[in-house]
Design a protein around this motif. Structure first.
Motif, PDB file in Angstrom:
ATOM      1  N   GLY A  26      21.801  -0.672  -3.705  1.00  0.00           N
ATOM      2  CA  GLY A  26      22.832  -0.062  -2.892  1.00  0.00           C
ATOM      3  C   GLY A  26      22.175   0.407  -1.612  1.00  0.00           C
ATOM      4  O   GLY A  26      21.339  -0.296  -1.041  1.00  0.00           O
TER       5      GLY A  26
ATOM      6  N   GLU B 176      29.539   0.725  -3.106  1.00  0.00           N
ATOM      7  CA  GLU B 176      30.161   0.622  -4.428  1.00  0.00           C
ATOM      8  C   GLU B 176      29.104   0.656  -5.528  1.00  0.00           C
ATOM      9  O   GLU B 176      29.307   1.276  -6.585  1.00  0.00           O
ATOM     10  CB  GLU B 176      30.983  -0.656  -4.521  1.00  0.00           C
ATOM     11  CG  GLU B 176      31.705  -0.844  -5.850  1.00  0.00           C
ATOM     12  CD  GLU B 176      32.669   0.293  -6.171  1.00  0.00           C
ATOM     13  OE1 GLU B 176      32.833   0.595  -7.373  1.00  0.00           O
ATOM     14  OE2 GLU B 176      33.247   0.885  -5.227  1.00  0.00           O
ATOM     15  N   VAL B 177      27.956   0.014  -5.280  1.00  0.00           N
ATOM     16  CA  VAL B 177      26.852   0.089  -6.247  1.00  0.00           C
ATOM     17  C   VAL B 177      26.405   1.542  -6.412  1.00  0.00           C
ATOM     18  O   VAL B 177      26.233   2.025  -7.535  1.00  0.00           O
ATOM     19  CB  VAL B 177      25.667  -0.793  -5.803  1.00  0.00           C
ATOM     20  CG1 VAL B 177      24.435  -0.517  -6.674  1.00  0.00           C
ATOM     21  CG2 VAL B 177      26.032  -2.260  -5.882  1.00  0.00           C
TER      22      VAL B 177
ATOM     23  N   ASP C 102      27.448  -1.341   4.565  1.00  0.00           N
ATOM     24  CA  ASP C 102      27.880  -2.402   3.645  1.00  0.00           C
ATOM     25  C   ASP C 102      28.650  -1.760   2.498  1.00  0.00           C
ATOM     26  O   ASP C 102      28.073  -1.055   1.669  1.00  0.00           O
ATOM     27  CB  ASP C 102      26.649  -3.146   3.134  1.00  0.00           C
ATOM     28  CG  ASP C 102      26.992  -4.282   2.179  1.00  0.00           C
ATOM     29  OD1 ASP C 102      28.173  -4.410   1.780  1.00  0.00           O
ATOM     30  OD2 ASP C 102      26.068  -5.030   1.822  1.00  0.00           O
ATOM     31  N   GLU C 103      29.958  -1.993   2.417  1.00  0.00           N
ATOM     32  CA  GLU C 103      30.773  -1.346   1.394  1.00  0.00           C
ATOM     33  C   GLU C 103      30.370  -1.776  -0.006  1.00  0.00           C
ATOM     34  O   GLU C 103      30.495  -0.997  -0.960  1.00  0.00           O
ATOM     35  CB  GLU C 103      32.254  -1.631   1.635  1.00  0.00           C
ATOM     36  CG  GLU C 103      33.203  -0.948   0.653  1.00  0.00           C
ATOM     37  CD  GLU C 103      33.016   0.568   0.556  1.00  0.00           C
ATOM     38  OE1 GLU C 103      33.308   1.133  -0.511  1.00  0.00           O
ATOM     39  OE2 GLU C 103      32.575   1.188   1.557  1.00  0.00           O
ATOM     40  N   SER C 104      29.868  -2.989  -0.170  1.00  0.00           N
ATOM     41  CA  SER C 104      29.424  -3.420  -1.491  1.00  0.00           C
ATOM     42  C   SER C 104      28.223  -2.598  -1.951  1.00  0.00           C
ATOM     43  O   SER C 104      28.084  -2.293  -3.149  1.00  0.00           O
ATOM     44  CB  SER C 104      29.084  -4.912  -1.502  1.00  0.00           C
ATOM     45  OG  SER C 104      27.993  -5.197  -0.641  1.00  0.00           O
TER      46      SER C 104
END
Length: 204
Positions: free
Chosen positions: A182, A50-51, A45-47
């Motif tokens: 994350g 990013e976290v 999960d790229e989100s």
């Protein structure tokens, strides 16, 4: 005044390193997985990635000085030059005095007692945080009422055994920020003041 902050990755079952910590494996067997979130690429999960990248940047930007336990210093001198933060003033808490050392990462390491380490690290950190490395020294700081915050990065691993965080210690922790998820869960707490410091002992 700068805060004294323990910022540490921990397994879901409460270990900050795996079993059999040694010079060849300073995080113990399997312990390197605790820091896999730091790559910012661990999750599908790229989100979430990013976290993780944001949190890693916040940690690195916050460091003004470092307090480090003697065993953690000895284990980390070869892989990190002493700490992961090049050039930061670092204070090794130990009963075994020695002259200051300039590490391969450019940081100057002073070897001193607990309270002097805190006072000197606060002065060196300026407006930034004093970051703590090492479970033994973190427990000593907690017992002495010298630890202000605990930042945990809870990795989705069960190590089964190893170095426990705050083994046997008691304290009230107050959430300092909403959890962020994350590939690890990132938690921040303030340490509630206790009536007064108690005696402490620490090997080193």
């Amino acid at each position: 005044m700068s805060k004294v902050v323990l910022d540490v990755s921990v397994s879901l079952d409460g270990f900050t390193a795996g079993p059999n910590v040694r010079r060849a494996e300073p995080m113990g067997d399997g312990g390197e997985f605790l820091h896999s979130w730091m790559s910012g690429t661990e999750s599908a999960d790229e989100s979430a990635n990013e976290v993780d990248r944001t949190i890693r940047g916040e940690v690195d930007d916050s460091v003004g000085a470092v307090i480090i336990g003697r065993r953690t210093f000895d284990l980390g001198l070869e892989p990190w030059g002493g700490t992961p933060w090049p050039g930061k003033a670092s204070f090794v808490v130990t009963h075994r005095a020695r002259p200051d050392l300039v590490g391969d990462n450019g940081g100057t390491f002073a070897f001193t007692g607990l309270r002097e380490a805190v006072a000197r690290a606060r002065a060196a950190a300026g407006a930034k945080d004093v970051v703590v490395l090492g479970s033994d020294v973190a427990r000593a700081l907690l017992r002495a009422n010298l630890l202000d915050e605990v930042h945990l990065h809870v990795a989705p691993f069960l190590l089964g055994s190893g170095t426990r965080l705050f083994a046997g210690e008691q304290a009230a922790l107050v959430p300092a920020r909403a959890p962020r998820g994350g590939s690890a869960n990132h938690l921040r707490y303030r340490v509630a003041p206790r009536p007064g410091p108690v005696g402490w002992t620490m090997a080193g």
